[in-house]
Design a protein around this motif. Structure first.
Motif, PDB file in Angstrom:
ATOM      1  N   ASP A   1      15.823  44.715 -32.881  1.00  0.00           N
ATOM      2  CA  ASP A   1      16.512  45.720 -32.072  1.00  0.00           C
ATOM      3  C   ASP A   1      18.009  45.463 -32.036  1.00  0.00           C
ATOM      4  O   ASP A   1      18.474  44.346 -32.177  1.00  0.00           O
ATOM      5  CB  ASP A   1      15.922  45.811 -30.662  1.00  0.00           C
ATOM      6  N   SER A   2      18.743  46.527 -31.833  1.00  0.00           N
ATOM      7  CA  SER A   2      20.191  46.488 -31.949  1.00  0.00           C
ATOM      8  C   SER A   2      20.844  45.981 -30.663  1.00  0.00           C
ATOM      9  O   SER A   2      20.345  46.203 -29.564  1.00  0.00           O
ATOM     10  CB  SER A   2      20.707  47.888 -32.266  1.00  0.00           C
TER      11      SER A   2
ATOM     12  N   PRO B   1      21.855  44.197 -35.407  1.00  0.00           N
ATOM     13  CA  PRO B   1      20.576  43.621 -34.987  1.00  0.00           C
ATOM     14  C   PRO B   1      20.818  42.239 -34.378  1.00  0.00           C
ATOM     15  O   PRO B   1      21.786  41.557 -34.721  1.00  0.00           O
ATOM     16  CB  PRO B   1      19.783  43.501 -36.289  1.00  0.00           C
TER      17      PRO B   1
ATOM     18  N   ASN C   1      27.470  47.628 -33.480  1.00  0.00           N
ATOM     19  CA  ASN C   1      26.050  47.583 -33.152  1.00  0.00           C
ATOM     20  C   ASN C   1      25.346  46.847 -34.280  1.00  0.00           C
ATOM     21  O   ASN C   1      25.300  47.319 -35.410  1.00  0.00           O
ATOM     22  CB  ASN C   1      25.475  49.002 -32.999  1.00  0.00           C
TER      23      ASN C   1
END
Length: 92
Positions: free
Chosen positions: A25-26, A39, A37
């Motif tokens: 998820d970022s 990971p 943004n």
């Protein structure tokens, strides 16, 4: 011994791949001048790389450079001591 290093590298690569897959998820990063943004795994890897580079630079500037200057100074002093003394006019 070489096979041990290969197995260790493959093990760390596998653990890193699993870590990256589980933390996909970022995360938003704000660097004041720009926003990113990334990971979570990429952000952690970038922070690790940045810390390694900054630590290496600090080590180079704080330890290696003074030792190189000291070595250069000692080599010049040793070369000066090894030179034969110049004859003065009173000795001729």
């Amino acid at each position: 011994m070489r096979i041990l290093w290969i197995v260790a590298a493959l093990l760390f690569a596998a653990v890193g791949a699993v870590f990256g897959a589980l933390n996909g998820d970022s995360v938003a990063l704000d660097f004041y001048f720009f926003h990113a943004n990334l990971p979570k795994a990429a952000a952690l890897l970038a922070a690790l790389l940045a810390g390694w580079l900054v630590g290496g630079l600090v080590l180079w500037l704080a330890v290696v450079m003074p030792l190189r200057r000291r070595l250069s100074r000692q080599r010049r002093e040793l070369a000066r001591r090894d030179e034969p003394p110049a004859l003065s006019r009173t000795q001729e």
